[in-house]
Scaffold this motif. Sequence first.
Motif, PDB file in Angstrom:
ATOM      1  N   SER A   6       0.843  -1.211   0.000  1.00 33.96           N
ATOM      2  CA  SER A   6       0.000   0.000   0.000  1.00 33.96           C
ATOM      3  C   SER A   6       0.871   1.251   0.000  1.00 33.96           C
ATOM      4  N   GLU A   7       1.903   1.246   0.861  1.00 29.50           N
ATOM      5  CA  GLU A   7       2.793   2.405   0.952  1.00 29.50           C
ATOM      6  C   GLU A   7       3.555   2.609  -0.358  1.00 29.50           C
ATOM      7  N   ALA A 195      -5.068  -0.258   6.218  1.00 32.66           N
ATOM      8  CA  ALA A 195      -4.976  -1.123   5.038  1.00 32.66           C
ATOM      9  C   ALA A 195      -4.919  -2.555   5.539  1.00 32.66           C
ATOM     10  N   MET A 196      -5.806  -3.413   5.030  1.00 30.39           N
ATOM     11  CA  MET A 196      -5.803  -4.835   5.405  1.00 30.39           C
ATOM     12  C   MET A 196      -5.079  -5.602   4.310  1.00 30.39           C
ATOM     13  N   GLU A 197      -3.964  -6.216   4.643  1.00 27.80           N
ATOM     14  CA  GLU A 197      -3.215  -6.982   3.644  1.00 27.80           C
ATOM     15  C   GLU A 197      -3.405  -8.472   3.917  1.00 27.80           C
ATOM     16  N   PHE A 198      -3.901  -9.188   2.928  1.00 28.37           N
ATOM     17  CA  PHE A 198      -4.185 -10.613   3.089  1.00 28.37           C
ATOM     18  C   PHE A 198      -3.064 -11.441   2.485  1.00 28.37           C
ATOM     19  N   ALA A 199      -2.527 -12.403   3.254  1.00 29.08           N
ATOM     20  CA  ALA A 199      -1.384 -13.189   2.791  1.00 29.08           C
ATOM     21  C   ALA A 199      -1.410 -14.589   3.408  1.00 29.08           C
ATOM     22  N   ALA A 221     -14.982  -3.941   7.841  1.00 29.82           N
ATOM     23  CA  ALA A 221     -14.168  -3.854   9.064  1.00 29.82           C
ATOM     24  C   ALA A 221     -13.672  -2.422   9.253  1.00 29.82           C
ATOM     25  N   GLY A 222     -14.196  -1.502   8.427  1.00 28.38           N
ATOM     26  CA  GLY A 222     -13.821  -0.097   8.538  1.00 28.38           C
ATOM     27  C   GLY A 222     -12.568   0.280   7.769  1.00 28.38           C
ATOM     28  N   ALA A 223     -12.014  -0.670   6.991  1.00 27.55           N
ATOM     29  CA  ALA A 223     -10.718  -0.431   6.348  1.00 27.55           C
ATOM     30  C   ALA A 223     -10.798   0.552   5.185  1.00 27.55           C
ATOM     31  N   LYS A 224      -9.658   1.144   4.892  1.00 31.52           N
ATOM     32  CA  LYS A 224      -9.535   2.022   3.730  1.00 31.52           C
ATOM     33  C   LYS A 224      -9.334   1.171   2.483  1.00 31.52           C
TER      34      LYS A 224
END
Lengths: 419, 169
Positions: A6-7, A195-199, A221-224
């Motif tokens: 994301s960054e 930011a939710m990162e799925f891995a 979940a309120g994420a961006k």
Amino acid sequence: MAMTISEKILAAHAGKTEVHPDELIEAKVDFALGNDITAPLAIEAFRQSGAEKVFDRDRIALVPDHFVPNKDIASAMQAKILRDFAREQGLTYYFEVGRAGIEHALLPEQGLVLPGDVVIGADSHTCTYGALGAFATGVGSTDLAAAMVTGKIWFRVPHSLKFVFRGKRRRWFGGKDLILYTIGKIGVDGARYRAMEFAGEVIEELPMSDRFSMCNMAIEAGAKVGIVAPDSITEAYITGRAKRGYQVFQSDPDAFYETVYDWDVSELEPMVALPHSPEKVLPVTELSEIAIDQVVIGSCTNGRLEDLRQAAEILKGRKVARDVRCIIIPATQEIYRQALAEGLIETFVAAEAAVSTPTCGPCLGGHMGILAAGERAVATTNRNFPGRMGHIDSEVYLSNPPVAAASAVAGRIVHPDEV
Amino acid sequence: MKIKGKAWKFGDDVDTDAIIPARYLVTTDPQVLAAHCMEDADPEFARKVSRGDILVAGKNFGCGSSREHAPIAIKGAGLSCVIAHSFARIFYRNAFNTGLLILESPEAAASVQAGDELEVEVDSGTIVNVTRRQTYRAQPVPPFMQDLLQAGGLMPYVRQQAKTGEKRS
């Protein structure tokens, strides 16, 4: 400095070598979209700004999908605002009924949103495109208007949370179940402004359709954003679709995450979110004798071809229970056509389900399946707030497509193995 | 900037379907939207609110959809401000963009009761509960954000700035 995906995407779009969480940046927008509810306000704001032309007629999509085919005069007037604006501005990507679908299934399918993109949409489920490795987020109509004028938007760089899923998924346990399980664990504001990162190994073998379902509900979940790093599965999906070039980003191995969640999902059963919140999650095996009046299979969460195939697998040779209405809505015209070609639609109609042209319709209590007081539905959609699908005294249970299809046959909420 | 009003109290996770149900999103008219503000929670809400009243809620206010109709309906109903423990991300942006004042104050969210008389000093971020003789802190709203709110939102503000710019040149 080590950065998350994301960054890295934000840094690249802000013309910087690195960005830090909480930093305010101005980012270039690769693609922007609005629908028949949000675009009329955005077009009004666009006029207010004094602008005459959009920044790029190839990078804005207008998709009438919520109240279409128009359910009444008021919604027809709203859709006409989009149509007129699209013609006036010469927008390349205006999608009319019969050639369209639900925006968040349609734009990836058409290769308009791609890995590494910054995408903003005046619809909260814009976060769906994170499944492709894009930074995609929902905004309001005014922010969309500003981006239509300037091609830019300001962001506060979100902190990242990492969700690692281990083990092997059981049959009938898919992306929808992974995200419901996650929201059940962290709550509806558990990822607020994150930011939710799925891995993890489960995500590495997860098909695109399931990844879309997961990222779609990050907002719940309120994420961006919800995001999955692009890999060979992403590449296979993009190939032959991409309408322009794109850039693939990956998180650095030593990137910083505010929290890392690590779960083994091997023993988990399909999940159901109980009324009236997506965080009230239980395994379907823990529910008993919940009779239902309606089933909805569709939406930007679960209206893709793979979802319909799973539903058809259950419904083949069976009938919808006598006291249940089962409504099935392919998410795009292309999905509808493929479902026809594969005989899925035949299976649905033979099972006495009602099949509709693509629309968001019942998901938000718009049309095509509104609940009366006291009625209860199982839906593959994304929200079950009070009154979401109709009367304030109706109830919505959220599930994956096989659970919804099995429940339609049983007349109560059941595990797919029960039918 | 100072505002006064009576508090209307709601709980956690007030979603945008509660603020303005989707069935009313076939219009963008603020007055029509305002008439249905919070109606599923309280059918009489829009009629009972007096101009300047303040909505007070718990955590994650405005979660759910990106509909800008939500802050427009609240503003249209005559509410001067929303005070909450926290706000959902999209609603937070939408509120300022449409000219609705919002303040994050966990203290106020925990202590204010329905019907309390509140006074809000926006510059300092101070909330005085006149009824209970309590004072709560909220994050102050910087002057340029107050200008934006007074202009009626981002677009009128940008328009105003552009005009001022024209005069200057």
